[in-house]
Design a protein around this motif. Structure first.
Motif, PDB file in Angstrom:
ATOM      1  N   THR A 159       0.832  -1.270   0.027  1.00  0.00           N
ATOM      2  CA  THR A 159      -0.061   0.125  -0.015  1.00  0.00           C
ATOM      3  C   THR A 159       0.778   1.116  -0.017  1.00  0.00           C
ATOM      4  OG1 THR A 159      -1.852  -1.332   1.144  1.00  0.00           O
ATOM      5  CG2 THR A 159      -1.624   1.244   1.206  1.00  0.00           C
ATOM      6  N   VAL A 160       0.587   2.166  -0.900  1.00  0.00           N
ATOM      7  CA  VAL A 160       1.670   3.032  -1.272  1.00  0.00           C
ATOM      8  C   VAL A 160       1.202   4.669  -0.796  1.00  0.00           C
ATOM      9  CG1 VAL A 160       3.091   4.409  -2.928  1.00  0.00           C
ATOM     10  CG2 VAL A 160       2.948   1.917  -2.971  1.00  0.00           C
ATOM     11  N   HIS A 161       1.676   5.118   0.057  1.00  0.00           N
ATOM     12  CA  HIS A 161       1.561   6.667   0.246  1.00  0.00           C
ATOM     13  C   HIS A 161       2.942   7.350  -0.260  1.00  0.00           C
ATOM     14  CE1 HIS A 161      -1.932   5.613   2.914  1.00  0.00           C
ATOM     15  NE2 HIS A 161      -1.089   4.698   3.365  1.00  0.00           N
ATOM     16  N   TYR A 162       2.707   8.373  -1.081  1.00  0.00           N
ATOM     17  CA  TYR A 162       3.899   8.940  -1.790  1.00  0.00           C
ATOM     18  C   TYR A 162       3.481  10.538  -2.139  1.00  0.00           C
ATOM     19  CZ  TYR A 162       7.980   9.492  -4.923  1.00  0.00           C
ATOM     20  OH  TYR A 162       8.876  10.065  -5.594  1.00  0.00           O
ATOM     21  N   GLU A 163       4.483  11.093  -1.787  1.00  0.00           N
ATOM     22  CA  GLU A 163       4.469  12.731  -2.173  1.00  0.00           C
ATOM     23  C   GLU A 163       5.899  12.946  -2.811  1.00  0.00           C
ATOM     24  OE1 GLU A 163       2.574  17.130  -0.887  1.00  0.00           O
ATOM     25  OE2 GLU A 163       2.605  15.186   0.367  1.00  0.00           O
ATOM     26  N   GLY A 164       6.025  13.080  -3.865  1.00  0.00           N
ATOM     27  CA  GLY A 164       7.014  13.627  -4.618  1.00  0.00           C
ATOM     28  C   GLY A 164       7.188  14.975  -5.227  1.00  0.00           C
ATOM     29  N   LYS A 165       7.973  15.204  -5.990  1.00  0.00           N
ATOM     30  CA  LYS A 165       7.790  16.544  -6.655  1.00  0.00           C
ATOM     31  C   LYS A 165       6.834  16.573  -7.903  1.00  0.00           C
ATOM     32  CE  LYS A 165      10.684  19.794  -9.701  1.00  0.00           C
ATOM     33  NZ  LYS A 165      12.227  19.723 -10.274  1.00  0.00           N
ATOM     34  N   HIS A 166       6.510  15.445  -8.468  1.00  0.00           N
ATOM     35  CA  HIS A 166       5.675  15.342  -9.574  1.00  0.00           C
ATOM     36  C   HIS A 166       4.465  14.562  -9.446  1.00  0.00           C
ATOM     37  CE1 HIS A 166       8.866  17.310 -12.246  1.00  0.00           C
ATOM     38  NE2 HIS A 166       9.415  16.558 -11.518  1.00  0.00           N
ATOM     39  N   ILE A 167       4.841  13.481  -8.565  1.00  0.00           N
ATOM     40  CA  ILE A 167       3.527  12.517  -8.359  1.00  0.00           C
ATOM     41  C   ILE A 167       3.219  12.530  -6.876  1.00  0.00           C
ATOM     42  CG2 ILE A 167       3.080  10.195  -8.135  1.00  0.00           C
ATOM     43  CD1 ILE A 167       5.095   9.826 -10.819  1.00  0.00           C
ATOM     44  N   ARG A 168       2.114  12.300  -6.700  1.00  0.00           N
ATOM     45  CA  ARG A 168       1.365  12.275  -5.164  1.00  0.00           C
ATOM     46  C   ARG A 168       0.433  11.259  -5.292  1.00  0.00           C
ATOM     47  NH1 ARG A 168      -2.135  16.960  -1.989  1.00  0.00           N
ATOM     48  NH2 ARG A 168      -2.523  15.631  -0.098  1.00  0.00           N
ATOM     49  N   ILE A 169       0.399  10.324  -4.578  1.00  0.00           N
ATOM     50  CA  ILE A 169      -0.388   8.995  -4.401  1.00  0.00           C
ATOM     51  C   ILE A 169      -0.678   8.665  -2.932  1.00  0.00           C
ATOM     52  CG2 ILE A 169      -0.717   6.474  -4.618  1.00  0.00           C
ATOM     53  CD1 ILE A 169      -0.168   7.847  -7.179  1.00  0.00           C
ATOM     54  N   GLU A 170      -2.080   8.759  -2.606  1.00  0.00           N
ATOM     55  CA  GLU A 170      -2.675   8.538  -1.272  1.00  0.00           C
ATOM     56  C   GLU A 170      -3.204   6.945  -1.222  1.00  0.00           C
ATOM     57  OE1 GLU A 170      -5.024  11.755  -0.041  1.00  0.00           O
ATOM     58  OE2 GLU A 170      -3.441  13.229  -0.065  1.00  0.00           O
ATOM     59  N   ASP A 171      -2.804   5.976  -0.196  1.00  0.00           N
ATOM     60  CA  ASP A 171      -3.644   4.896  -0.180  1.00  0.00           C
ATOM     61  C   ASP A 171      -3.736   4.015  -1.761  1.00  0.00           C
ATOM     62  OD1 ASP A 171      -4.740   2.781   1.388  1.00  0.00           O
ATOM     63  OD2 ASP A 171      -6.935   3.688   0.911  1.00  0.00           O
ATOM     64  N   GLY A 172      -2.381   4.248  -2.196  1.00  0.00           N
ATOM     65  CA  GLY A 172      -2.438   3.361  -3.627  1.00  0.00           C
ATOM     66  C   GLY A 172      -2.502   1.879  -3.506  1.00  0.00           C
ATOM     67  N   ARG A 173      -3.213   1.292  -3.873  1.00  0.00           N
ATOM     68  CA  ARG A 173      -3.057  -0.243  -3.799  1.00  0.00           C
ATOM     69  C   ARG A 173      -3.651  -1.126  -5.169  1.00  0.00           C
ATOM     70  NH1 ARG A 173      -6.443  -1.314   1.388  1.00  0.00           N
ATOM     71  NH2 ARG A 173      -5.538   0.647   2.296  1.00  0.00           N
ATOM     72  N   LEU A 174      -2.995  -2.328  -5.151  1.00  0.00           N
ATOM     73  CA  LEU A 174      -3.259  -3.034  -5.998  1.00  0.00           C
ATOM     74  C   LEU A 174      -4.075  -4.564  -5.466  1.00  0.00           C
ATOM     75  CD1 LEU A 174      -2.704  -2.924  -9.194  1.00  0.00           C
ATOM     76  CD2 LEU A 174      -0.828  -4.520  -8.773  1.00  0.00           C
TER      77      LEU A 174
END
Length: 404
Positions: A159-174
């Motif tokens: 489960t991915v929480h990510y905040e970068g310069k270009h990409i932001r993902i909250e509660d990403g999951r497959l």
């Protein structure tokens, strides 16, 4: 490039050989409608099924606005083949990493684990603008790194929480994983410092276009050293065209014929288009020939005529089977283990290359046609007078390959 000391070549002993699905066009000649071939789905199916039955390891599907969509075509072809792997592009900046991961996991499952991922950053600012991307060269590789940071974790089951310069993902999951674990292998090509940095940290196989062996050896050493500095290892592949005939003279004649309808105005127009690109790899391809017809053999049996009018891979190995096999072994000696090949027309050249060159190569398991697969379980070739089996034609190179 990295200041890390270069690592020496690690020769490989077995090769994977890919073919190509020409979703942007095919024909007997370059730069003209003369001899052009309609690239219908039925035709693409013929090429894929030929590559499958001939024993190619996989096929590359190109990407970009000049092509049919690679994911749709791969999804349609996969059920029509049995063993063939599909090298399909993900496009950081064009796709969300979560959507891309779902697509990849799905295609990997429905193809029974036959998906390979080609990470394509893109090097044409005009085409990028048409797709809504207005990032600099450096920014595009920043996006690529962030994209892969999210993509690999998602498809590995995190489960991915990510905040970068270009990409932001909250509660990403497959929810549905890929069949290949932790994810389908990542292939990537980028000749700039930024591209090599991304490759060293994230991908499984680094790809180069068909430069002379000495230049390829240098690039392999740089990428290997950059990966080692990050505690990683990558393997290497090369993208080439092939023009193989039973004699060297016939092969060089076929090379000349391939561009016989290309005039100087067409070459100039193509080179102008390539010049607008900010791809370092494309610039290296152009530098091999400079848009000139008179010095196209840029290394023994390495011909740059395709690059006069075609972007991307612009060189071809030209020669008889023994010569082409020997040139491929020279690339293997500097660390290349995968060859992504194509030739015009793609259906005929797929047969020609497999029948003439496969027997001369040290192919890895999963390549080549099983000798027991002839439908009547007899010898290849038509029986003479409906009775006698055809005698095998054994060259010195074939005898040597059989003995080794």
């Amino acid at each position: 490039m990295s200041d890390t000391p270069l690592h020496p070549a690690e020769p490989v002993t077995e090769a994977n050989v890919f073919w190509f699905i020409p979703t942007h066009g095919d024909g007997r000649y370059l730069g003209t409608t003369h001899g052009a071939r309609a690239v219908s789905f039925d035709y693409l199916k013929q090429i894929a099924q030929a590559a499958d039955s001939l024993g190619y390891y996989g096929v590359l599907l190109p990407t970009g606005r000049s092509c049919e969509d690679s994911w749709v075509i791969a999804s349609a072809l996969a059920p029509l083949t049995e063993r063939l792997r599909y090298l399909v592009a993900v496009r950081p900046g064009l796709q969300s990493p979560t959507v891309s991961a779902r697509m990849a996991a799905t295609l990997d499952r429905v193809s029974n684990g036959r998906l390979l991922i080609n990470v394509v950053t893109g090097g044409d600012p005009v085409e990028n603008a048409g797709d809504g991307i207005f990032l600099s060269h450096t920014e595009r590789y920043e996006v690529t790194w962030e994209f892969l940071s999210v993509w690999t974790r998602l498809i590995a089951g995190e489960t991915v929480h990510y905040e970068g310069k270009h990409i932001r993902i909250e509660d990403g999951r497959l929810f549905f994983p890929s069949l290949q674990r932790p994810y389908p292998p990542l292939y990537f090509g980028g000749s700039s410092t930024a591209g090599i940095d991304v490759a060293a940290e994230t991908v499984d196989k680094y790809l180069t276009w068909g430069e002379p062996p000495a230049q390829v050896a240098e690039k392999v050493a740089v990428v290997r050293a950059a990966a080692a500095a990050k505690g990683r290892k990558v393997t290497f592949g090369i993208r080439l065209h092939v023009i193989v005939r039973e004699t060297n003279e016939a092969a060089w004649r076929a090379a000349d014929e391939l561009i016989q309808h290309v005039d100087d105005a067409t070459i100039a127009q193509a080179q102008k288009t390539f010049a607008r690109m900010d791809s370092v790899g494309q610039a290296r391809m152009q530098a091999l020939h400079g848009g000139r017809r008179d010095k196209l053999e840029v290394s023994p049996n390495l011909w740059a005529g395709v690059g006069l009018v075609r972007g991307g891979a612009g060189t071809a190995l030209v020669g008889d089977p023994e010569t082409v096999a020997q040139r491929m072994k020279e690339y293997m000696a500097v660390g290349i283990d995968s060859f992504i090949l194509s030739g015009y027309p793609h259906l005929e050249e797929a047969y020609r290359f497999a029948e003439l060159v496969f027997p001369l190569l040290p192919l890895a398991p999963g390549n080549g046609r099983d000798k027991g697969e002839a439908t009547n379980h007899g010898p290849f070739g038509e029986r003479i007078a409906n009775t006698l089996p055809p005698a095998p034609k054994e060259t010195a190179a074939l005898r040597q390959a059989s003995a080794s």
